[in-house]
Every structure is written in structure tokens, then in C-alpha cells.
Design an enzyme around this catalytic site. Structure first.
Site, PDB file in Angstrom:
ATOM      1  N   ASN A 179      -2.233   7.343   5.204  1.00 11.33           N
ATOM      2  CA  ASN A 179      -3.111   6.055   4.111  1.00 11.33           C
ATOM      3  C   ASN A 179      -4.123   6.851   3.365  1.00 11.33           C
ATOM      4  O   ASN A 179      -5.156   7.531   3.869  1.00 11.33           O
ATOM      5  CB  ASN A 179      -3.691   5.223   5.096  1.00 11.33           C
ATOM      6  CG  ASN A 179      -4.285   3.977   4.482  1.00 11.33           C
ATOM      7  OD1 ASN A 179      -4.342   3.964   3.121  1.00 11.33           O
ATOM      8  ND2 ASN A 179      -4.657   2.892   5.302  1.00 11.33           N
ATOM      9  N   HIS A 237       0.894  -1.390   0.128  1.00 13.59           N
ATOM     10  CA  HIS A 237       0.001   0.053   0.108  1.00 13.59           C
ATOM     11  C   HIS A 237       0.887   1.161   0.082  1.00 13.59           C
ATOM     12  O   HIS A 237       1.658   1.411   0.872  1.00 13.59           O
ATOM     13  CB  HIS A 237      -0.852  -0.188   1.082  1.00 13.59           C
ATOM     14  CG  HIS A 237      -2.147   0.844   1.263  1.00 13.59           C
ATOM     15  ND1 HIS A 237      -2.852   0.906   0.249  1.00 13.59           N
ATOM     16  CD2 HIS A 237      -2.522   1.619   1.934  1.00 13.59           C
ATOM     17  CE1 HIS A 237      -4.232   1.419   0.596  1.00 13.59           C
ATOM     18  NE2 HIS A 237      -3.807   2.105   1.499  1.00 13.59           N
TER      19      HIS A 237
END
Length: 545
Positions: free
Chosen positions: A189, A157
Site C-alpha cells: 500500500n 487504491h
């Protein structure tokens, strides 16, 4: 940077007072292959059940991120082309900068505190100068992709680094008189949720060590918004990959370091003639490697930090045509003769190079000594064709240019003035025991190679009587029996002083000798202290060196 990607953004903004000015189109720009490319889109966005399918904002009335994504997908060919794309390439597309991917598992970052400290300084400098930084945890299997770890981080990610700083520890006025500071990094994130839950996470006890004013200053919030802090040591311990995208400053009006940029467009092209072929493959292909394009540049300081970036044209836009995979590309860097002006025909002293990878671009940052260097950009396999962009950044202009000729050209004057029959490479390796000139017994020597009216001068070596010159000169000679003279001088403020010389026979050959220094004129052969080690390589075939 925002103004480059979204030009005239105020004119494109929706205005309730002027709904008639809305045209339903938007204008964006992305950096591609050395220039900013205009992309125009309409306002139709992919949705399912009235919800945006891909990128979206938490604010249902905000659409700029989805519109930028659509424009980027159009430039890349389709939305599918963005799936599994390279973060390093995307950062370059949005900035025009230079990306440096770093493997945090290598180079001892996890074990060596000093190396971690040096890396933190580098990351801090990139952030402070407006660069973009991304990081991730490598997913080793397909099942690992997007897997959430017990610490709250997600594998495979791409996290965006939003702040890098030293955080002052302590409470009250006394904290300002203490030197306790913690190196910290803040990440986000892109999902807008799922955060790090270890030390210094949003609601952890560690934040009590920091004053309220310091927490407000760095913007600490306690909410699941996907943004979180961690110490740099924890960052290195948990993440495996880091990408630094530098915004290269070329403005002379800036207070920060100004780089001199050289941009050259080239191509790999196949041809049956080895002297014309420009698709030789990597150094594994010894017979064809030097048939690749070659670019020469000069480092004009005693030592300079040099950035080199090689980029191929992105092939994701041609995915449906079966040409969607990038070629594996890379480059080698060789230190060559100080006066080389023709193509290399034998490999010289390799001083660096990039990894070979099927990425759109490869990059190195390297410290180089004063001298002349040749960059050889290649595909990994021979016989592959494509266009590339080569960018070099140095502290002073490097005069980067392509080497296109293999030997001195014959002209209408060649018959009258003669044409070279011999090529000779003179390599001055080192001197030992030369005379001291300063009051402390040291010298600042340099060497001059003289051959048929041409000369090559080395850089000055400070405070030594035994310099490692490692200096090469290349001479195309018409009088093969004329000797070659090598002189050593000491650099002084007012006038340089002579330290000795050697004279080499001019005939063809390949040898290495250590010779005693002699004086000029009628002085005895060995009347000056010191020796000089020289290697000579000569050939009657001008394309042999």
C-alpha cells in the site's frame, strides 16, 4: 530502469564532504511518445507547516520520491494533472514498456482454476523479467473511493506488486523433498500502512506452515509497513483490476525472449476528399472507417505472439486550455491478402482489436497465424484530429509499414505497357480429399495462385488431406480475359510434388465454386483426387477491393 529515470544519480546525490558541488537542481527523464524526455527541476518542494504536502519518504532526510514527483508533475503540466491519473500510463512513462490492463471480473478468472493458474504464470514471468505490476479494487461510486474494507484492503487504491513466487510449505529437510508449494503474491500500500488482515497476513497463523529459512528468504516482516502477502487465489477473489507493464526486451544478447519492435508515428487528419481524409472514426462509421491510416505487417512463422500498442499524445498538460481530455481511441486488426500493397477499400477478415477508451494508450496481445495483416488505428468519433504512436512487437521482423497508395500508380510506361483495368481477389477456402503422399497417407499441402506472371503462395499445412487454406491473393490485371491458375503441391524434403490444379475464367464477376482437381497438360480433367473451393471477387473499379 532506475538509471533511465534518474540518470547519473550518484553525481546528483548530496555529499556532506562537498557541499559546494550542490547546485539545487535535479535532472530526470521520462518516456513520452517514443522517446526519453529530459526534465530539470529545482529543489523547492510544496510544504505546509514544514511538512511535504504530497509524496514523501518515511525517512525525513530522503527526498528523491518528492523530487521525482515534482519532475513528473512538471512534465504533465502541474500537480493537479496527476490527480486521478491513469496508473497504466504512469507505468509506461517510468519504463518505456507496454501496459496491459486486465479486468479480473472477466474471462472467468474467479471461477476457473486453470485460468487462474495460467494468469499466475503470466504475472510471474512479467515480475521475473523486471516488469512493473499494479492492482486495485474498483470503486463503483465516489463514496467508495478510498473506502477501507473489513479485510483491510482499500477500494479505488493502486497497490504495487512487489513479489510473485511459489512458497515452499513444510518444516525442515523433508520440505525440500515435497512438492507442496503455494502460489503467492506480495503487495504494498503506497500509504505505508493499512494492510490485508486475512489468511497469510503478517501475523497470521498460516506462516507456521513455512520454515524460518523460507520466511527469511522471501522477507516476511511483522510490522504495519503497508506490505503484505496473500495467496494468488485470495488475490483474484478480492481484487478487480490488474495492470501488467512489460519491459520489452529487444537485445539480441539477452537470455530471455527477444522481441522485434516496429515504431511508427502517424496522425488523424481531416480532409474533404475521402481519398485524403485520415479521420474516419470507428467501424460504426461504415462510409468513412477505411479512410483512417492503415498499417500492414507480416507474421512469418506458422504462429506468433504479437503485441500491439496504440498511444495518443497525452492531453493532461493542456488541461488549462480546455483540451485536457484524451480522445477515445482504439484499433482493428484484419487478415488480408498475402500480397496486398495498397489500401483496403472493403473490410476483410477481422481477427482482433482493442477496446475503445479515452485512455492514453490501448493494447492487445494476440496469437496470429502466418500471413499478412492490416492495423487500422482510429478515434471513436469521426472528424477528430491528433497524433499517435503505433508499436508492434513480433518474434521475427514484421516489416510493418503504412499503406499510402490506393491503386497502382500511373507512370510514363503505363501508355506503352498498359494499365490495369480489373482488380481480382482470389480466396482459396479449402481443399478436400487430395492425394496422400506420406507412408501414413497424409500430405503437407500448399497452394500457389498464378495470374499474369504474378504468384501468391500459401503457408504449408502439415499432415492433412483436407487443408483449410483460407488464403487470399489480390491481382491488378491488364488482360482480363486471361485465366487464373491455382495449383496444389505437397511439401517434401528434397522436391515438392504436384497434387492437382484448377483453372478459373478471367472475366469480371463474384462467385464461389468447388472444383475437381485436374492434371497438367493433356491429362483428363478429373484424373486427380480431391476438390478445391474458391471464391472470386472482381471489379473494374480498382479502389473497390
Amino acid at each position: 530502469m532506475c538509471c533511465q529515470v534518474i540518470p547519473d544519480w550518484k553525481d546528483q546525490e548530496w555529499e556532506e564532504e562537498k557541499p559546494e558541488s550542490y547546485a539545487g537542481i535535479f535532472h530526470f527523464r521520462f518516456w513520452r511518445f517514443g522517446e526519453w524526455v529530459d526534465v530539470v527541476i529545482d529543489d523547492r518542494l510544496p510544504t505546509v507547516s514544514g511538512e511535504l504536502v504530497y509524496c514523501h519518504s518515511n525517512d525525513s532526510r530522503e527526498f528523491w520520491s518528492a523530487l521525482v514527483e515534482k519532475a513528473y508533475a512538471k512534465m504533465c503540466g502541474c500537480y493537479e494533472a496527476l490527480d486521478g491519473g491513469n496508473t497504466s500510463d504512469a507505468l509506461v512513462d517510468f519504463t518505456g514498456g507496454v501496459s496491459e490492463p486486465m479486468d479480473l471480473m472477466e474471462n472467468g478468472f474467479k471461477e476457473d482454476e486453470e485460468k487462474r493458474s495460467e494468469l499466475f504464470e503470466k504475472v510471474l514471468k512479467v515480475h521475473d523479467r523486471g516488469g512493473l505490476i499494479s492492482c486495485s479494487i474498483k470503486a463503483t461510486t465516489a463514496a467508495d473511493m478510498e473506502a477501507k474494507l473489513s479485510c483491510g484492503l482499500v477500494k479505488g487504491h493502486a497497490y504495487a506488486v512487489t513479489d510473485v513466487r511459489r512458497v515452499r510449505l513444510g518444516q525442515g529437510l523433508m520440505a525440500y523433498f515435497r512438492s507442496d508449494k503455494l502460489t503467492m503474491i506480495r503487495m504494498r500500500n503506497p500509504w505505508g500502512e493499512k494492510e490485508w488482515n486475512g489468511p497469510w497476513s503478517d501475523s497470521s497463523e498460516e506462516w507456521k506452515k513455512v520454515s524460518n529459512s523460507e520466511r527469511e528468504k522471501i522477507g516476511v516482516t511483522v510490522q504495519d509497513d503497508g506490505e503484505f502477502w496473500m495467496t494468488f487465489d485470495d488475490f483474484i477473489a478480492n481484487f478487480t483490476d490488474l495492470i501488467l507493464c512489460r519491459l520489452i526486451n529487444t537485445s539480441y544478447l539477452s537470455l530471455h525472449k527477444t522481441w522485434e519492435e516496429a515504431v511508427i508515428r502517424g496522425s488523424w487528419r481531416c480532409h474533404d476528399d475521402p481519398l485524403i481524409n485520415r479521420a474516419g472514426g470507428c467501424t460504426n462509421n461504415k462510409h468513412s472507417f477505411l479512410q483512417n491510416p492503415q498499417y500492414v505487417f507480416d507474421v512469418k512463422k506458422p504462429e506468433d505472439e504479437v503485441l500491439i500498442c496504440l498511444q495518443q499524445k497525452d492531453r493532461r498538460a493542456t488541461l488549462r486550455e480546455g483540451r485536457g481530455e484524451n480522445m477515445a481511441i482504439g484499433f482493428e486488426l484484419h487478415r488480408v491478402e498475402l500480397n496486398r500493397t495498397y489500401c483496403m477499400h472493403v473490410t476483410q477478415q477481422k481477427v482482433g482489436g482493442s477496446a475503445f477508451i479515452n485512455s492514453r494508450s490501448v493494447f492487445i496481445r494476440i496469437d496470429l497465424k502466418e500471413g499478412r495483416y492490416v492495423i487500422i488505428p482510429t478515434t471513436f468519433d469521426p472528424g477528430l484530429e491528433g497524433d499517435f504512436l503505433l508499436r508492434t512487437f513480433t518474434d521475427v521482423p514484421s516489416d510493418c509499414r503504412e499503406l499510402t497508395l490506393h491503386e497502382p500508380p500511373q507512370t510514363c510506361w503505363s501508355g506503352l505497357c498498359g494499365y490495369p483495368s480489373l482488380v481480382t481477389q482470389v480466396h482459396i477456402l479449402q481443399a478436400t480429399g487430395i492425394a496422400g503422399q506420406d507412408s501414413d497417407g497424409a500430405s503437407h499441402p500448399y497452394v500457389i495462385i498464378r495470374c499474369e506472371g504474378e504468384k501468391v503462395r500459401s503457408p504449408v499445412h502439415k499432415d492433412t488431406r483436407s487443408p483449410d487454406f483460407d488464403t487470399k491473393g489480390l491481382f491488378y490485371r491488364k488482360k482480363s480475359n486471361q485465366p487464373i491458375s491455382i495449383e496444389i503441391y505437397n511439401h517434401n524434403v528434397l522436391m515438392d510434388s504436384f497434387l492437382g490444379q484448377v483453372t478459373l475464367p478471367g472475366e469480371q464477376g463474384h462467385f464461389q465454386q468447388t472444383l475437381h482437381l485436374s492434371g497438367k497438360g493433356n491429362r483428363r480433367d478429373n484424373d486427380l483426387p480431391g476438390t478445391l473451393t474458391v471464391a472470386i471477387l472482381s471489379s473494374s473499379v480498382l479502389t473497390n477491393i
